[in-house]
Write a protein that holds these residues in place. Structure first.
Motif, PDB file in Angstrom:
ATOM      1  N   ARG A   1      50.001  52.089  37.460  1.00 35.39           N
ATOM      2  CA  ARG A   1      50.774  53.334  37.569  1.00 35.39           C
ATOM      3  C   ARG A   1      51.542  53.634  36.292  1.00 35.39           C
ATOM      4  O   ARG A   1      51.602  54.789  35.856  1.00 35.39           O
ATOM      5  N   THR A   2      52.104  52.624  35.658  1.00 42.33           N
ATOM      6  CA  THR A   2      52.988  52.853  34.526  1.00 42.33           C
ATOM      7  C   THR A   2      52.244  52.931  33.196  1.00 42.33           C
ATOM      8  O   THR A   2      52.559  53.761  32.349  1.00 42.33           O
ATOM      9  N   LEU A   3      51.246  52.068  33.016  1.00 48.85           N
ATOM     10  CA  LEU A   3      50.582  51.976  31.708  1.00 48.85           C
ATOM     11  C   LEU A   3      49.130  52.436  31.733  1.00 48.85           C
ATOM     12  O   LEU A   3      48.452  52.341  30.704  1.00 48.85           O
ATOM     13  N   ASN A   4      48.668  52.920  32.881  1.00 50.26           N
ATOM     14  CA  ASN A   4      47.270  53.352  32.995  1.00 50.26           C
ATOM     15  C   ASN A   4      46.320  52.223  32.587  1.00 50.26           C
ATOM     16  O   ASN A   4      45.383  52.400  31.804  1.00 50.26           O
ATOM     17  N   ILE A   5      46.575  51.042  33.123  1.00 51.07           N
ATOM     18  CA  ILE A   5      45.778  49.850  32.839  1.00 51.07           C
ATOM     19  C   ILE A   5      45.040  49.439  34.105  1.00 51.07           C
ATOM     20  O   ILE A   5      45.609  49.486  35.202  1.00 51.07           O
ATOM     21  N   ILE A   6      43.786  49.068  33.954  1.00 51.71           N
ATOM     22  CA  ILE A   6      43.014  48.576  35.099  1.00 51.71           C
ATOM     23  C   ILE A   6      43.439  47.133  35.345  1.00 51.71           C
ATOM     24  O   ILE A   6      43.039  46.221  34.614  1.00 51.71           O
ATOM     25  N   ALA A   7      44.270  46.933  36.342  1.00 51.03           N
ATOM     26  CA  ALA A   7      44.826  45.609  36.609  1.00 51.03           C
ATOM     27  C   ALA A   7      44.167  45.003  37.834  1.00 51.03           C
ATOM     28  O   ALA A   7      43.921  45.687  38.829  1.00 51.03           O
ATOM     29  N   MET A   8      43.876  43.712  37.752  1.00 53.49           N
ATOM     30  CA  MET A   8      43.224  42.987  38.849  1.00 53.49           C
ATOM     31  C   MET A   8      43.896  41.650  39.042  1.00 53.49           C
ATOM     32  O   MET A   8      44.380  41.044  38.084  1.00 53.49           O
ATOM     33  N   VAL A   9      43.912  41.211  40.279  1.00 57.06           N
ATOM     34  CA  VAL A   9      44.484  39.906  40.603  1.00 57.06           C
ATOM     35  C   VAL A   9      43.337  38.906  40.700  1.00 57.06           C
ATOM     36  O   VAL A   9      42.509  39.006  41.610  1.00 57.06           O
ATOM     37  N   PRO A  10      43.239  37.956  39.788  1.00 56.89           N
ATOM     38  CA  PRO A  10      42.208  36.921  39.913  1.00 56.89           C
ATOM     39  C   PRO A  10      42.587  35.950  41.011  1.00 56.89           C
ATOM     40  O   PRO A  10      43.519  35.169  40.873  1.00 56.89           O
ATOM     41  N   VAL A  11      41.905  36.006  42.121  1.00 61.64           N
ATOM     42  CA  VAL A  11      42.241  35.159  43.267  1.00 61.64           C
ATOM     43  C   VAL A  11      41.893  33.736  42.899  1.00 61.64           C
ATOM     44  O   VAL A  11      40.816  33.244  43.196  1.00 61.64           O
ATOM     45  N   VAL A  12      42.787  33.059  42.219  1.00 59.50           N
ATOM     46  CA  VAL A  12      42.414  31.821  41.567  1.00 59.50           C
ATOM     47  C   VAL A  12      43.606  30.927  41.313  1.00 59.50           C
ATOM     48  O   VAL A  12      44.605  31.374  40.782  1.00 59.50           O
ATOM     49  N   PRO A  13      43.529  29.660  41.671  1.00 61.00           N
ATOM     50  CA  PRO A  13      44.448  28.675  41.097  1.00 61.00           C
ATOM     51  C   PRO A  13      44.029  28.418  39.663  1.00 61.00           C
ATOM     52  O   PRO A  13      42.845  28.402  39.354  1.00 61.00           O
ATOM     53  N   GLU A  14      44.968  28.250  38.791  1.00 59.39           N
ATOM     54  CA  GLU A  14      44.674  28.208  37.355  1.00 59.39           C
ATOM     55  C   GLU A  14      43.717  27.102  36.966  1.00 59.39           C
ATOM     56  O   GLU A  14      42.992  27.221  35.986  1.00 59.39           O
ATOM     57  N   ASP A  15      43.651  26.017  37.752  1.00 60.53           N
ATOM     58  CA  ASP A  15      42.812  24.898  37.339  1.00 60.53           C
ATOM     59  C   ASP A  15      41.427  24.954  37.981  1.00 60.53           C
ATOM     60  O   ASP A  15      40.680  23.992  37.911  1.00 60.53           O
ATOM     61  N   ASN A  16      41.063  26.041  38.617  1.00 63.26           N
ATOM     62  CA  ASN A  16      39.776  26.120  39.290  1.00 63.26           C
ATOM     63  C   ASN A  16      38.914  27.187  38.636  1.00 63.26           C
ATOM     64  O   ASN A  16      39.175  28.380  38.754  1.00 63.26           O
ATOM     65  N   VAL A  17      37.858  26.754  37.943  1.00 59.22           N
ATOM     66  CA  VAL A  17      37.000  27.683  37.220  1.00 59.22           C
ATOM     67  C   VAL A  17      36.210  28.554  38.182  1.00 59.22           C
ATOM     68  O   VAL A  17      36.002  29.738  37.947  1.00 59.22           O
ATOM     69  N   LEU A  18      35.768  27.981  39.285  1.00 54.62           N
ATOM     70  CA  LEU A  18      34.887  28.706  40.193  1.00 54.62           C
ATOM     71  C   LEU A  18      35.537  29.969  40.728  1.00 54.62           C
ATOM     72  O   LEU A  18      34.904  31.021  40.840  1.00 54.62           O
ATOM     73  N   LEU A  19      36.821  29.892  41.033  1.00 55.84           N
ATOM     74  CA  LEU A  19      37.490  31.029  41.650  1.00 55.84           C
ATOM     75  C   LEU A  19      37.873  32.109  40.644  1.00 55.84           C
ATOM     76  O   LEU A  19      38.434  33.135  41.016  1.00 55.84           O
TER      77      LEU A  19
END
Length: 723
Positions: free
Chosen positions: A601-619
């Motif tokens: 809304r503020t910066l017109n950026i396509i933002a996504m939430v990576p459903v991922v724990p940081e140490d898991n490559v698969l997710l």
């Protein structure tokens, strides 16, 4: 008289009777003894007879057993002989080759060496120059040619027209220069030994070709296709595959001394035009509807059948027109690369390609004649070393001329220094046409096979030398002030990836699979140095600084993907980029759904939430998939790419089945797991449980950075919570 003993006397008649009785008693006693003796003798004779009968019975039994054993042995020998004659020939050849193909790879993995060397060694052992266990050499080599056909088909699938356009500098610049330069240099050396001119053309062109099968297999094994030297090597090999066609067309003309050159060239042009027209017509008019109908049936057997039909029909057609059979397979792959079925085709054809390519390597080992090498060791070693040294030098110098760094150029030169599989085709054709004599052909084929055998060793040496060169280079190599970074920044089509953590690496891997150029920026010097030493285009730099963004020509990029885990740093980078580049397409990793909404809304950026724990490559894969879809990739293609990457990770990491099911659900490949399944995952994997909790109960923390004006961000960013 006293003292004398007197016996009573008897009358005369009584004494005679007593003697008679005594004699009768004696005779009777003798008769009894005689009868007893005869009885004993009779008993003894009966016993001997019984023993004799027992011995006879025993001998008969032994004889019967011996006859039975001999009969059984004879039957067994006859059965083995029948089996031997039945299995002799193609059947035994097939079983031996399959056994070798099955065992070589695991054995080579145990001893940590390249399976290619194992295939070559087995070919030397099993072939005519070894134990001679393979009888149908010609049949085996014919079957092995299908390995090259499927291999070129797979190369064509990977080479879309867009990728060919983006690689035109490597293909038509470096590739053409390398082929022509190597061919001319080798022909010049051959002229010093009095080789005829027509033979020099075939010799130079044949030895200038490198082995696509060896090089690409090594690049895949080392996961180096994404590196700069991997891309350069691939571009050179593509041009060489195209150069095979005119070489094979010219060879018969050279056998006639050059007479009828114009007619032969005209005929070749007409045939090539027919082949290209037919293949492209079939591709656009026949193949797409055919694959659509077959895919709609959802039958793996039918889909595989139409793939094999396509590959073999195209290769047979070009071969029937006097061109290379691999050209037809290659063009068929190029056509199918533009369809949404390319990844499914690639997955289905992989087992056939793998087995047949291993068979090809075995047939290469057939050509290595140890006796010939021993008899002509100085000559063979001169050809092998001379070819490797000459091609390495030429390719390295040309790579430097085309803007590659020294380490990259040297790796490319060593990797492409061997002779190629098409040299066997070209030299065999020259022998059949009388350009080469049989002795010269065998010498050259043995030498080419040996150069191939040295390829894994040279590739390892190149990697070690390049690593030392890069470690000794100044820090500008890691700051993006070298040729590799300049080449990417000056290109027309590239993406900038900010942050090379778990998510950033996953995004870069997916961009490689989609053949999209990228440059990575990482503020952690250790991560940047490690990635750069591997030859990856990842550099040390802070995208928030305007001079860094300008140095990497960020304004000309197709998009910028911010993969920073720290929320405050991600906000700072996004705001800095939007301030300088208001029209630039920016993707950003958000901490949660509320963070993503504010960024959009503020910066017109396509933002996504990576459903991922940081140490898991698969997710991390769904985040990368969303980036690819936003860059314009088709959903089917993105899902196929994600599936390929997922399989690689699962095979390498051995992740749990529950996590496997969760990701398949996220990718949309299977339905959402039931609630019970989620509970089980939560119990087994706390990290996944955390993710699910975040999804179901997102935190609504305030983000003053996003709500504030851009001009006020610098003052507020220090107070921003670090998530």
């Amino acid at each position: 008289m006293e003292g004398n003993v007197h016996f009573p006397s008897s009358p005369q008649g009584g004494g005679t009777s007593s003697m008679a009785k005594t004699q009768t008693a004696l005779v009777s006693s003798d008769n009894h003894q005689s009868q007893a003796l005869q009885k004993q003798l009779s008993i003894n004779r009966g016993g001997n007879t019984a023993i004799s009968k027992n011995k006879q019975t025993s001998n008969q039994a032994q004889s019967s057993i011996a006859e039975t054993i001999e009969g059984t042995t004879q039957t067994f020998r006859e059965a083995l002989d029948d089996l031997y004659h039945y299995m002799k020939g193609p059947k035994s050849d097939t079983l031996i080759i399959l056994l070798a193909t099955a065992l070589i790879t695991p054995l080579c993995q145990r001893i940590k060496t390249s399976p290619i060397l194992g295939f070559l060694a087995s070919g030397m052992l099993l072939g005519p120059n070894g134990m001679g266990l393979i009888s149908g050499i010609h049949t085996t080599e014919t079957l092995a040619e299908l390995g090259i056909v499927f291999f070129l088909f797979e190369m064509g699938i990977e080479l879309s027209l867009d990728r060919l356009k983006s690689m035109r500098r490597d293909v038509f610049g470096l590739g053409m220069s390398q082929f022509l330069g190597s061919a001319i240099a080798i022909a010049a050396v051959g002229s010093l030994f009095g080789i005829p001119a027509n033979a020099l053309v075939v010799l130079g062109g044949g030895l200038a070709l490198s082995s696509s099968a060896f090089v690409l297999q090594l690049l895949k094994d080392k996961n180096a296709l994404a590196t700069r030297f991997g891309k350069a090597s691939f571009g050179v090999l593509l041009f060489q595959d195209l150069a095979v066609v005119p070489l094979l067309v010219v060879t018969p003309i050279l056998a006639g001394g050059g007479s009828g050159l114009a007619k032969a060239i005209g005929s070749a042009v007409v045939k090539a035009a027919m082949a290209f027209t037919s293949i492209f017509f079939a591709g656009h008019v026949v193949l797409n509807p055919l694959f659509k109908v077959v895919a709609g049936a959802k039958s793996q057997e039918a889909f595989l059948g139409v793939i094999l039909l396509t590959v073999l029909s195209m290769s047979f057609m070009t071969e029937g027109l006097g061109l290379s059979n691999t050209l037809g397979a290659f063009l068929a792959g190029v056509l199918l690369s533009e369809t949404k079925y390319r990844y499914q085709i690639e997955a289905d054809i992989a087992p056939f390609r793998g087995i047949l390519l291993g068979l090809f390597f075995i047939t290469v080992g057939f050509e290595i004649d140890l006796n010939l090498i021993a008899r002509n060791f100085p000559l063979v070693s001169s050809i092998v070393v001379g070819t490797l040294a000459l091609k390495t030098t030429i390719t390295t110098l040309l790579s430097l001329a085309f803007g590659l760094s020294l380490s990259t150029a040297l790796q490319t030169g060593l990797l492409l220094s061997q002779g190629g599989e098409f040299a066997f085709v070209a030299f065999g054709l020259a022998r059949n046409l009388g350009i080469f004599d049989p002795a010269m052909t065998k010498l050259l084929l043995t030498s080419v096979a040996l150069t191939m055998a040295f390829t894994p060793l040279l590739a390892d040496a190149g990697g070690k030398i390049a690593k030392k060169l890069e470690e000794k280079s100044d820090f500008t190599h890691y700051l993006g002030q070298d040729r590799d970074a300049s080449e990417i920044a000056e290109s027309e089509d590239f993406v900038v990836v900010v942050g090379y953590g778990t998510v950033g690496k996953s995004v870069c891997d997916l961009l490689d699979l989609k053949f999209i150029k990228y440059v990575g920026l990482e503020v952690n010097p250790n991560k940047a140095i490690q990635a750069r030493n591997k030859g990856l285009p990842v550099f040390y730099g802070d995208i928030g600084r305007a001079e860094v963004a300008e140095a990497f020509n960020v304004g000309s990029a197709k998009a910028v993907i911010v993969c920073i885990a720290d929320k405050a740093e991600a906000n700072r980078a996004a705001i800095s980029l939007r301030r300088v580049y208001p029209e630039l397409k920016i993707f950003a990793r958000a901490a949660d759904a509320d963070h993503a909404e504010r960024l959009q809304r503020t910066l017109n950026i396509i933002a996504m939430v990576p459903v991922v724990p940081e140490d898991n490559v698969l997710l991390t894969l769904p985040f990368g998939g969303a980036v690819l879809r936003s860059l314009g990739a088709e959903p089917e293609e993105v899902n196929a790419i994600l599936e390929i990457k997922r399989k690689e990770i699962l095979d390498g990491k051995g992740l749990a089945e529950d996590e496997h099911q969760l990701i398949l659900a996220q990718l949309g490949i299977i339905s959402e797991p039931k609630k019970e399944a989620k509970i089980e995952v939560i119990e087994q994997n706390p990290n996944v449980a955390e993710v699910i909790e975040t999804l179901t109960n997102p935190k609504k923390d305030n983000l003053p950075i996003i709500d504030a004006d851009i001009d006020d961000v610098t003052e507020e960013k220090k107070d921003t919570p670090n998530v």
